[in-house]
Design a protein around this motif. Structure first.
Motif, PDB file in Angstrom:
ATOM      1  N   VAL A 209      47.722  34.578  60.023  1.00 26.69           N
ATOM      2  CA  VAL A 209      46.192  34.434  60.511  1.00 26.69           C
ATOM      3  C   VAL A 209      45.846  33.693  61.817  1.00 26.69           C
ATOM      4  O   VAL A 209      46.589  32.709  62.050  1.00 26.69           O
ATOM      5  N   THR A 210      45.589  34.463  62.873  1.00 21.78           N
ATOM      6  CA  THR A 210      45.153  33.419  63.937  1.00 21.78           C
ATOM      7  C   THR A 210      43.660  33.367  64.092  1.00 21.78           C
ATOM      8  O   THR A 210      43.154  32.370  63.971  1.00 21.78           O
ATOM      9  N   SER A 211      42.786  34.532  64.508  1.00 16.29           N
ATOM     10  CA  SER A 211      41.379  34.233  64.445  1.00 16.29           C
ATOM     11  C   SER A 211      40.554  34.782  63.290  1.00 16.29           C
ATOM     12  O   SER A 211      39.599  34.405  62.989  1.00 16.29           O
ATOM     13  N   GLY A 212      41.453  35.450  62.202  1.00 14.88           N
ATOM     14  CA  GLY A 212      40.893  35.605  61.260  1.00 14.88           C
ATOM     15  C   GLY A 212      40.234  37.369  61.019  1.00 14.88           C
ATOM     16  O   GLY A 212      39.957  37.846  60.128  1.00 14.88           O
ATOM     17  N   GLY A 213      40.377  37.794  62.369  1.00 13.04           N
ATOM     18  CA  GLY A 213      39.708  39.135  62.537  1.00 13.04           C
ATOM     19  C   GLY A 213      40.243  40.273  61.529  1.00 13.04           C
ATOM     20  O   GLY A 213      39.631  40.992  61.174  1.00 13.04           O
ATOM     21  N   SER A 214      41.638  40.378  61.611  1.00  9.25           N
ATOM     22  CA  SER A 214      42.082  41.089  60.823  1.00  9.25           C
ATOM     23  C   SER A 214      41.987  41.123  59.226  1.00  9.25           C
ATOM     24  O   SER A 214      41.703  42.099  58.407  1.00  9.25           O
ATOM     25  N   SER A 215      41.909  39.934  58.889  1.00  3.14           N
ATOM     26  CA  SER A 215      41.621  39.790  57.489  1.00  3.14           C
ATOM     27  C   SER A 215      40.406  39.963  56.932  1.00  3.14           C
ATOM     28  O   SER A 215      39.700  40.619  56.163  1.00  3.14           O
ATOM     29  N   LEU A 216      39.333  39.536  57.742  1.00  2.00           N
ATOM     30  CA  LEU A 216      37.930  40.011  57.618  1.00  2.00           C
ATOM     31  C   LEU A 216      37.638  41.122  57.800  1.00  2.00           C
ATOM     32  O   LEU A 216      36.871  41.976  56.963  1.00  2.00           O
ATOM     33  N   ASP A 217      38.178  42.100  58.745  1.00  2.00           N
ATOM     34  CA  ASP A 217      38.231  43.507  58.903  1.00  2.00           C
ATOM     35  C   ASP A 217      38.793  44.356  57.369  1.00  2.00           C
ATOM     36  O   ASP A 217      38.053  45.075  57.059  1.00  2.00           O
ATOM     37  N   ALA A 218      39.836  43.756  56.928  1.00  3.99           N
ATOM     38  CA  ALA A 218      40.174  44.428  55.632  1.00  3.99           C
ATOM     39  C   ALA A 218      39.390  44.061  54.536  1.00  3.99           C
ATOM     40  O   ALA A 218      39.030  44.760  53.861  1.00  3.99           O
ATOM     41  N   ALA A 219      38.686  42.937  54.576  1.00  4.26           N
ATOM     42  CA  ALA A 219      37.853  42.452  53.496  1.00  4.26           C
ATOM     43  C   ALA A 219      36.619  43.272  53.635  1.00  4.26           C
ATOM     44  O   ALA A 219      36.081  43.647  52.461  1.00  4.26           O
ATOM     45  N   ARG A 220      36.043  43.482  54.652  1.00  2.00           N
ATOM     46  CA  ARG A 220      34.961  44.150  54.920  1.00  2.00           C
ATOM     47  C   ARG A 220      35.123  45.802  54.517  1.00  2.00           C
ATOM     48  O   ARG A 220      34.192  46.142  53.430  1.00  2.00           O
ATOM     49  N   LYS A 221      36.161  46.253  54.794  1.00  2.00           N
ATOM     50  CA  LYS A 221      36.538  47.643  54.323  1.00  2.00           C
ATOM     51  C   LYS A 221      36.634  47.649  52.924  1.00  2.00           C
ATOM     52  O   LYS A 221      36.133  48.797  52.285  1.00  2.00           O
ATOM     53  N   VAL A 222      37.397  46.753  52.115  1.00  2.00           N
ATOM     54  CA  VAL A 222      37.697  46.780  50.777  1.00  2.00           C
ATOM     55  C   VAL A 222      36.004  46.582  50.045  1.00  2.00           C
ATOM     56  O   VAL A 222      35.988  47.129  49.049  1.00  2.00           O
ATOM     57  N   LYS A 223      35.353  45.648  50.534  1.00  2.00           N
ATOM     58  CA  LYS A 223      33.954  45.187  49.976  1.00  2.00           C
ATOM     59  C   LYS A 223      33.009  46.788  50.153  1.00  2.00           C
ATOM     60  O   LYS A 223      32.487  46.834  49.019  1.00  2.00           O
ATOM     61  N   ASP A 224      33.231  47.386  51.257  1.00  2.00           N
ATOM     62  CA  ASP A 224      32.497  48.741  51.273  1.00  2.00           C
ATOM     63  C   ASP A 224      32.957  49.801  50.233  1.00  2.00           C
ATOM     64  O   ASP A 224      32.151  50.559  50.044  1.00  2.00           O
ATOM     65  N   HIS A 225      34.396  49.578  50.006  1.00  2.00           N
ATOM     66  CA  HIS A 225      34.787  50.455  48.949  1.00  2.00           C
ATOM     67  C   HIS A 225      34.516  50.236  47.585  1.00  2.00           C
ATOM     68  O   HIS A 225      34.734  50.625  46.639  1.00  2.00           O
TER      69      HIS A 225
ATOM     70  N   ALA B 185      49.073  47.360  44.160  1.00  2.00           N
ATOM     71  CA  ALA B 185      49.125  47.245  45.891  1.00  2.00           C
ATOM     72  C   ALA B 185      48.225  48.163  46.219  1.00  2.00           C
ATOM     73  O   ALA B 185      48.266  49.440  45.646  1.00  2.00           O
ATOM     74  N   PHE B 186      47.620  47.896  47.557  1.00  2.00           N
ATOM     75  CA  PHE B 186      46.847  48.876  48.206  1.00  2.00           C
ATOM     76  C   PHE B 186      47.130  48.546  49.641  1.00  2.00           C
ATOM     77  O   PHE B 186      47.476  47.716  50.183  1.00  2.00           O
ATOM     78  N   ILE B 187      46.710  49.647  50.537  1.00  3.22           N
ATOM     79  CA  ILE B 187      46.999  49.464  51.849  1.00  3.22           C
ATOM     80  C   ILE B 187      45.545  49.933  52.538  1.00  3.22           C
ATOM     81  O   ILE B 187      45.133  51.115  52.157  1.00  3.22           O
ATOM     82  N   VAL B 188      45.227  49.228  53.539  1.00  2.44           N
ATOM     83  CA  VAL B 188      43.945  49.706  54.147  1.00  2.44           C
ATOM     84  C   VAL B 188      44.101  49.986  55.645  1.00  2.44           C
ATOM     85  O   VAL B 188      45.193  49.245  56.201  1.00  2.44           O
ATOM     86  N   ARG B 189      43.693  51.232  56.001  1.00  2.56           N
ATOM     87  CA  ARG B 189      43.965  51.776  57.273  1.00  2.56           C
ATOM     88  C   ARG B 189      42.913  51.051  58.222  1.00  2.56           C
ATOM     89  O   ARG B 189      42.053  50.548  57.907  1.00  2.56           O
ATOM     90  N   LYS B 190      43.552  51.203  59.701  1.00  2.00           N
ATOM     91  CA  LYS B 190      42.436  50.725  60.596  1.00  2.00           C
ATOM     92  C   LYS B 190      41.608  51.663  60.731  1.00  2.00           C
ATOM     93  O   LYS B 190      40.336  50.827  61.066  1.00  2.00           O
ATOM     94  N   GLU B 191      41.718  52.883  60.538  1.00  2.00           N
ATOM     95  CA  GLU B 191      40.680  54.062  60.403  1.00  2.00           C
ATOM     96  C   GLU B 191      41.085  55.070  59.496  1.00  2.00           C
ATOM     97  O   GLU B 191      42.062  55.408  59.106  1.00  2.00           O
ATOM     98  N   ALA B 192      39.868  55.639  58.975  1.00  2.00           N
ATOM     99  CA  ALA B 192      40.498  56.530  57.900  1.00  2.00           C
ATOM    100  C   ALA B 192      41.125  57.817  58.456  1.00  2.00           C
ATOM    101  O   ALA B 192      40.993  57.967  59.841  1.00  2.00           O
ATOM    102  N   LYS B 193      41.985  58.717  57.661  1.00  2.00           N
ATOM    103  CA  LYS B 193      42.744  59.322  58.104  1.00  2.00           C
ATOM    104  C   LYS B 193      41.881  60.728  58.646  1.00  2.00           C
ATOM    105  O   LYS B 193      40.901  60.926  58.121  1.00  2.00           O
TER     106      LYS B 193
END
Length: 182
Positions: A126-142, A91-99
């Motif tokens: 999932v409503t608009s998909g925004g949170s999922s896509l935000d997490a996916a983008r951060k994970v891809k950038d990682h 498991a991993f946790i994606v923060r909304k912004e870096a500590k």
């Protein structure tokens, strides 16, 4: 198990009332999955059902996670179940912004995963998909590869289309229409 989880969600997580969602939209109902995912029974059911969904649809996954706070109990339940079932997914946790202190991490629990690790984003609703896509983008950038999104509930309000337009698959245990008889 799926019927038992839907019953729990209907009894403990579903409310008919006006609320503002994370997407900014107003809604006349709310499904607070945390009320179920943080219960002992709900955690077991969600862990088993999401793990099965991930094993069926995202075979190469080695880890699961998503935006804190909704994804935290989901990814932990899946990790526990996966170990018990003999196919461990970390498991991993994606923060909304870096500590802003300590190591300044944006992703917790991921230091042990290799570059290009295949992961699945988990989401409570999932409503608009925004949170999922935000997490996916951060994970891809990682440096990891996102195989797709596994959700407990799809509100059927455009999130699936947004997620698929971004190149990801969305699989959910339930859809808003399954709550329609309330």
């Amino acid at each position: 198990m799926k019927a038992a989880l839907l019953k729990l969600l209907k009894e403990k997580a579903y409310e008919q009332k006006e609320v503002r969602l994370a997407s900014g939209r107003l809604s006349n109902f709310y499904i607070d999955v945390k009320r179920v995912s943080l219960s002992a029974e709900g955690s077991v059911l969600i862990g088993k059902l999401l793990f099965a969904l991930i094993r069926e649809n995202f075979r190469g996954a080695i880890a699961v996670g998503g935006l804190t706070l909704g994804a935290d109990p989901l990814s932990t339940a899946v990790a526990y179940t996966s170990f018990v079932e003999g196919h461990p997914l970390d498991a991993f946790i994606v923060r909304k912004e870096a500590k802003g202190h300590g190591m300044g991490k944006l992703i917790e629990g991921g230091h042990f995963l290799p570059l290009k690790a295949q992961v699945v984003i988990v989401e409570d609703v999932v409503t608009s998909g925004g949170s999922s896509l935000d997490a996916a983008r951060k994970v891809k950038d990682h440096g990891w590869k996102v195989l797709g999104i596994a959700a407990v509930v799809d509100r059927e309000e455009g999130g699936r289309e947004a997620i698929e337009a971004a190149g990801f698959k969305l699989y959910s245990l339930f859809r808003k229409s399954e709550f329609a008889n309330l």
